[in-house]
Write a protein that holds these residues in place. Structure first.
Motif, PDB file in Angstrom:
ATOM      1  N   ILE A  62     -13.424  -1.850  -5.244  1.00 51.62           N
ATOM      2  CA  ILE A  62     -12.398  -2.893  -5.352  1.00 51.62           C
ATOM      3  C   ILE A  62     -12.201  -3.316  -6.802  1.00 51.62           C
ATOM      4  N   THR A  63     -13.286  -3.405  -7.553  1.00 49.61           N
ATOM      5  CA  THR A  63     -13.196  -3.872  -8.933  1.00 49.61           C
ATOM      6  C   THR A  63     -13.110  -2.743  -9.950  1.00 49.61           C
ATOM      7  N   THR A  64     -13.365  -1.501  -9.528  1.00 47.39           N
ATOM      8  CA  THR A  64     -13.394  -0.407 -10.498  1.00 47.39           C
ATOM      9  C   THR A  64     -12.202   0.532 -10.411  1.00 47.39           C
ATOM     10  N   MET A  65     -11.459   0.487  -9.304  1.00 46.60           N
ATOM     11  CA  MET A  65     -10.319   1.383  -9.135  1.00 46.60           C
ATOM     12  C   MET A  65      -9.118   0.614  -8.586  1.00 46.60           C
ATOM     13  N   LYS A  66      -7.944   0.998  -9.044  1.00 44.47           N
ATOM     14  CA  LYS A  66      -6.721   0.380  -8.532  1.00 44.47           C
ATOM     15  C   LYS A  66      -6.200   1.227  -7.367  1.00 44.47           C
ATOM     16  N   PHE A  67      -5.867   0.575  -6.270  1.00 44.86           N
ATOM     17  CA  PHE A  67      -5.355   1.262  -5.099  1.00 44.86           C
ATOM     18  C   PHE A  67      -3.869   1.001  -4.935  1.00 44.86           C
ATOM     19  N   SER A  68      -3.181   1.961  -4.335  1.00 49.03           N
ATOM     20  CA  SER A  68      -1.750   1.830  -4.085  1.00 49.03           C
ATOM     21  C   SER A  68      -1.475   0.621  -3.201  1.00 49.03           C
ATOM     22  N   THR A  69      -0.325   0.023  -3.417  1.00 50.50           N
ATOM     23  CA  THR A  69       0.070  -1.114  -2.598  1.00 50.50           C
ATOM     24  C   THR A  69       1.374  -0.831  -1.866  1.00 50.50           C
ATOM     25  N   LYS A  70       2.067   0.224  -2.259  1.00 46.42           N
ATOM     26  CA  LYS A  70       3.309   0.582  -1.589  1.00 46.42           C
ATOM     27  C   LYS A  70       2.985   1.274  -0.269  1.00 46.42           C
TER      28      LYS A  70
END
Length: 77
Positions: free
Chosen positions: A67-75
């Motif tokens: 959660i704090t180390t990688m950005k996940f898609s939101t679309k």
């Protein structure tokens, strides 16, 4: 819907026939990719992962650290 060459679709329980997604294994795989990318000084801009399953992924022991180390898609995928 683009199934990326696979003609399967997991249900809301992350199952398809007698297959299911191992979210802890997936989280460990993503963590290993992140570690390798960091070692090579390359970035990972965003992880494209089904929005409906992100919560299950991030609920695993390894997924919590993602959660704090990688950005996940939101679309919507």
């Amino acid at each position: 819907m683009n199934k990326l060459g696979y003609n399967i679709e997991f249900d809301s329980n992350a199952s398809y026939m007698n297959y299911s997604i191992d979210f802890e294994a997936m989280a460990k795989h993503l963590a290993a990719i992140k570690k390798s990318a960091d070692a090579l000084n390359v970035g990972i801009r965003v992880v494209i992962f089904d929005n409906a399953f992100q919560k299950k992924l991030k609920a695993t022991p390894t997924g919590k650290s993602l959660i704090t180390t990688m950005k996940f898609s939101t679309k919507k995928t």
